[in-house]
Design a protein around this motif. Sequence first.
Motif, PDB file in Angstrom:
ATOM      1  N   ARG A 235      -1.663 -16.226   8.347  1.00 14.54           N
ATOM      2  CA  ARG A 235      -2.796 -15.291   8.450  1.00 14.54           C
ATOM      3  C   ARG A 235      -3.244 -14.817   7.073  1.00 14.54           C
ATOM      4  NH1 ARG A 235      -0.608 -11.837  13.647  1.00 14.54           N
ATOM      5  NH2 ARG A 235       0.864 -11.143  12.055  1.00 14.54           N
ATOM      6  N   GLU A 236      -2.309 -14.599   6.165  1.00 12.50           N
ATOM      7  CA  GLU A 236      -2.711 -14.178   4.824  1.00 12.50           C
ATOM      8  C   GLU A 236      -3.423 -15.294   4.070  1.00 12.50           C
ATOM      9  OE1 GLU A 236       0.198 -10.508   3.629  1.00 12.50           O
ATOM     10  OE2 GLU A 236       0.600 -12.457   2.722  1.00 12.50           O
ATOM     11  N   ALA A 237      -2.956 -16.537   4.241  1.00 15.31           N
ATOM     12  CA  ALA A 237      -3.629 -17.654   3.579  1.00 15.31           C
ATOM     13  C   ALA A 237      -5.045 -17.836   4.122  1.00 15.31           C
ATOM     14  CB  ALA A 237      -2.827 -18.940   3.764  1.00 15.31           C
ATOM     15  N   VAL A 238      -5.265 -17.495   5.376  1.00 16.18           N
ATOM     16  CA  VAL A 238      -6.593 -17.609   5.979  1.00 16.18           C
ATOM     17  C   VAL A 238      -7.511 -16.483   5.500  1.00 16.18           C
ATOM     18  CG1 VAL A 238      -7.865 -17.516   8.163  1.00 16.18           C
ATOM     19  CG2 VAL A 238      -5.788 -18.894   7.984  1.00 16.18           C
ATOM     20  N   THR A 239      -6.995 -15.257   5.447  1.00 17.09           N
ATOM     21  CA  THR A 239      -7.834 -14.110   5.082  1.00 17.09           C
ATOM     22  C   THR A 239      -7.960 -13.909   3.577  1.00 17.09           C
ATOM     23  OG1 THR A 239      -5.908 -12.632   5.263  1.00 17.09           O
ATOM     24  CG2 THR A 239      -7.317 -12.851   7.212  1.00 17.09           C
ATOM     25  N   ASP A 240      -7.093 -14.570   2.795  1.00 13.98           N
ATOM     26  CA  ASP A 240      -7.094 -14.371   1.341  1.00 13.98           C
ATOM     27  C   ASP A 240      -6.651 -15.665   0.655  1.00 13.98           C
ATOM     28  OD1 ASP A 240      -7.486 -12.839  -0.986  1.00 13.98           O
ATOM     29  OD2 ASP A 240      -5.418 -12.121  -1.005  1.00 13.98           O
ATOM     30  N   GLU A 241      -7.364 -16.742   0.948  1.00 13.47           N
ATOM     31  CA  GLU A 241      -6.901 -18.073   0.553  1.00 13.47           C
ATOM     32  C   GLU A 241      -6.753 -18.247  -0.953  1.00 13.47           C
ATOM     33  OE1 GLU A 241      -9.851 -21.358   0.513  1.00 13.47           O
ATOM     34  OE2 GLU A 241     -10.974 -20.144   1.943  1.00 13.47           O
ATOM     35  N   ASP A 242      -7.660 -17.654  -1.735  1.00  9.20           N
ATOM     36  CA  ASP A 242      -7.608 -17.781  -3.191  1.00  9.20           C
ATOM     37  C   ASP A 242      -7.205 -16.479  -3.873  1.00  9.20           C
ATOM     38  OD1 ASP A 242      -8.273 -20.453  -3.115  1.00  9.20           O
ATOM     39  OD2 ASP A 242     -10.415 -20.112  -3.421  1.00  9.20           O
ATOM     40  N   LEU A 243      -6.634 -15.550  -3.100  1.00  5.58           N
ATOM     41  CA  LEU A 243      -6.139 -14.258  -3.608  1.00  5.58           C
ATOM     42  C   LEU A 243      -7.256 -13.385  -4.163  1.00  5.58           C
ATOM     43  CD1 LEU A 243      -2.907 -15.534  -5.450  1.00  5.58           C
ATOM     44  CD2 LEU A 243      -3.177 -14.878  -3.052  1.00  5.58           C
ATOM     45  N   ASN A 244      -8.462 -13.547  -3.616  1.00  3.12           N
ATOM     46  CA  ASN A 244      -9.598 -12.744  -4.086  1.00  3.12           C
ATOM     47  C   ASN A 244     -10.535 -12.351  -2.946  1.00  3.12           C
ATOM     48  OD1 ASN A 244     -10.742 -15.216  -3.515  1.00  3.12           O
ATOM     49  ND2 ASN A 244     -11.626 -15.541  -5.556  1.00  3.12           N
ATOM     50  N   ALA A 245      -9.997 -12.259  -1.717  1.00  7.03           N
ATOM     51  CA  ALA A 245     -10.840 -11.928  -0.565  1.00  7.03           C
ATOM     52  C   ALA A 245     -10.450 -10.582   0.041  1.00  7.03           C
ATOM     53  CB  ALA A 245     -10.798 -13.057   0.464  1.00  7.03           C
ATOM     54  N   TRP A 246      -9.531 -10.574   1.004  1.00  2.78           N
ATOM     55  CA  TRP A 246      -9.213  -9.348   1.735  1.00  2.78           C
ATOM     56  C   TRP A 246      -7.848  -8.800   1.333  1.00  2.78           C
ATOM     57  CZ3 TRP A 246     -12.632  -6.769   4.731  1.00  2.78           C
ATOM     58  CH2 TRP A 246     -13.781  -7.454   5.143  1.00  2.78           C
ATOM     59  N   PHE A 247      -7.833  -7.609   0.741  1.00  4.75           N
ATOM     60  CA  PHE A 247      -6.608  -6.856   0.472  1.00  4.75           C
ATOM     61  C   PHE A 247      -6.983  -5.400   0.270  1.00  4.75           C
ATOM     62  CE2 PHE A 247      -7.913  -9.221  -3.354  1.00  4.75           C
ATOM     63  CZ  PHE A 247      -8.145  -8.211  -4.286  1.00  4.75           C
ATOM     64  N   ASP A 248      -5.987  -4.524   0.261  1.00  5.87           N
ATOM     65  CA  ASP A 248      -6.289  -3.090   0.203  1.00  5.87           C
ATOM     66  C   ASP A 248      -6.370  -2.606  -1.241  1.00  5.87           C
ATOM     67  OD1 ASP A 248      -3.684  -2.626  -0.728  1.00  5.87           O
ATOM     68  OD2 ASP A 248      -2.973  -1.702   1.130  1.00  5.87           O
ATOM     69  N   ARG A 249      -6.525  -1.319  -1.406  1.00  6.93           N
ATOM     70  CA  ARG A 249      -6.766  -0.750  -2.737  1.00  6.93           C
ATOM     71  C   ARG A 249      -5.599  -0.953  -3.696  1.00  6.93           C
ATOM     72  NH1 ARG A 249      -3.992   4.060  -3.119  1.00  6.93           N
ATOM     73  NH2 ARG A 249      -3.215   4.889  -1.136  1.00  6.93           N
ATOM     74  N   ARG A 250      -4.389  -1.194  -3.152  1.00  8.11           N
ATOM     75  CA  ARG A 250      -3.234  -1.456  -4.002  1.00  8.11           C
ATOM     76  C   ARG A 250      -2.955  -2.949  -4.170  1.00  8.11           C
ATOM     77  NH1 ARG A 250      -0.809   2.540  -0.751  1.00  8.11           N
ATOM     78  NH2 ARG A 250       0.631   1.001   0.075  1.00  8.11           N
ATOM     79  N   GLY A 251      -3.784  -3.792  -3.540  1.00  5.97           N
ATOM     80  CA  GLY A 251      -3.603  -5.226  -3.660  1.00  5.97           C
ATOM     81  C   GLY A 251      -2.751  -5.843  -2.585  1.00  5.97           C
ATOM     82  N   PHE A 252      -2.388  -5.075  -1.537  1.00  8.18           N
ATOM     83  CA  PHE A 252      -1.563  -5.621  -0.472  1.00  8.18           C
ATOM     84  C   PHE A 252      -2.433  -6.283   0.591  1.00  8.18           C
ATOM     85  CE2 PHE A 252       1.165  -2.135  -2.120  1.00  8.18           C
ATOM     86  CZ  PHE A 252       2.171  -2.941  -2.622  1.00  8.18           C
ATOM     87  N   GLU A 253      -2.035  -7.479   0.981  1.00  3.67           N
ATOM     88  CA  GLU A 253      -2.781  -8.232   1.991  1.00  3.67           C
ATOM     89  C   GLU A 253      -2.440  -7.726   3.394  1.00  3.67           C
ATOM     90  OE1 GLU A 253      -3.199 -12.541  -0.175  1.00  3.67           O
ATOM     91  OE2 GLU A 253      -1.205 -11.955   0.537  1.00  3.67           O
ATOM     92  N   ALA A 254      -3.153  -8.284   4.385  1.00  2.75           N
ATOM     93  CA  ALA A 254      -3.081  -7.750   5.745  1.00  2.75           C
ATOM     94  C   ALA A 254      -1.664  -7.709   6.299  1.00  2.75           C
ATOM     95  CB  ALA A 254      -3.994  -8.571   6.659  1.00  2.75           C
ATOM     96  N   ASP A 255      -0.960  -8.838   6.226  1.00  2.25           N
ATOM     97  CA  ASP A 255       0.371  -8.875   6.830  1.00  2.25           C
ATOM     98  C   ASP A 255       1.409  -8.122   6.020  1.00  2.25           C
ATOM     99  OD1 ASP A 255       0.797 -11.030   9.304  1.00  2.25           O
ATOM    100  OD2 ASP A 255      -1.033 -11.327   8.161  1.00  2.25           O
TER     101      ASP A 255
END
Length: 287
Positions: A235-255
Amino acid sequence: MPKMPLFAAALAFAGAAAAAAANNPELNNPLPRHFPTQERFQREHAAKPGGAAGGQNLTYHGGPVIHSARVVPIFWGPSWGAGGADAATATHIQSFFGQFGTSAEYNTITQYSDGTGPIQTTTLGNTSFFDSTTPPANATDAIVQQEILKAIAVVGFDASTIYEVFLPATSFASDGTSTSCGGPNLQFCAYHGHFSNAGRDIKYSSMPYPSCGGCQAAGFTTAQNFDHFSCHETREAVTDEDLNAWFDRRGFEADDKCAWVNLFISGGFGYQPEWSNKAGGCVATTP
């Protein structure tokens, strides 16, 4: 040009660094692409205001998502093959991926999108790669990438595919100075990333064996702990495949935000909840 006084220069540098961190929240996360161990999760997520199951939604940072993903599990080592100690676990992992992309647990991430549309539920595919050679004890990130290229030479490359390397208990993964279970500096349970090769943007994950307490869920089998790693990293690879899409204000991804919160088993598979911006928290459809 007059020289800037040393103290003023230091202040200017600090200000620039702070501005950079504000513009790129991932800089505030010391190990941004790592699935944290239970200890790290408690220290970096649950113990902080708005951490773990509370507070801050994911924000979109302009990068791509994978709209219709596929997964190729790469089973590296003789133990995964027919008659091997981990053969049944490999079959279980294949079954997990066979249903995960169309499951309710995957459906949660269809709320996330990029400039060309939202993520979709999808059949993740039924292609696997078995490599009976023995991986080194320390499977560095560079070595894992080479194993992925070896698999791609056989199964082919697809830009929407995540190549996930499963390691046997005789190996550990390392990424920089950080390691998984079995290594000298335990910091993560698994991780995902991407790398460029021959003009291709290759998405992948390193899936070490869950051989230590920091990466094991109470009541889960080894196969179900791998399910946990698989749902997290996929799920993280899908929502943030290149590490520049979806994450929170501290840089933590969804899962990452829900990594060790209310884990559960459904249909014989192990899961963690997923962060939902719509709900403002960690959600599981079949707890």
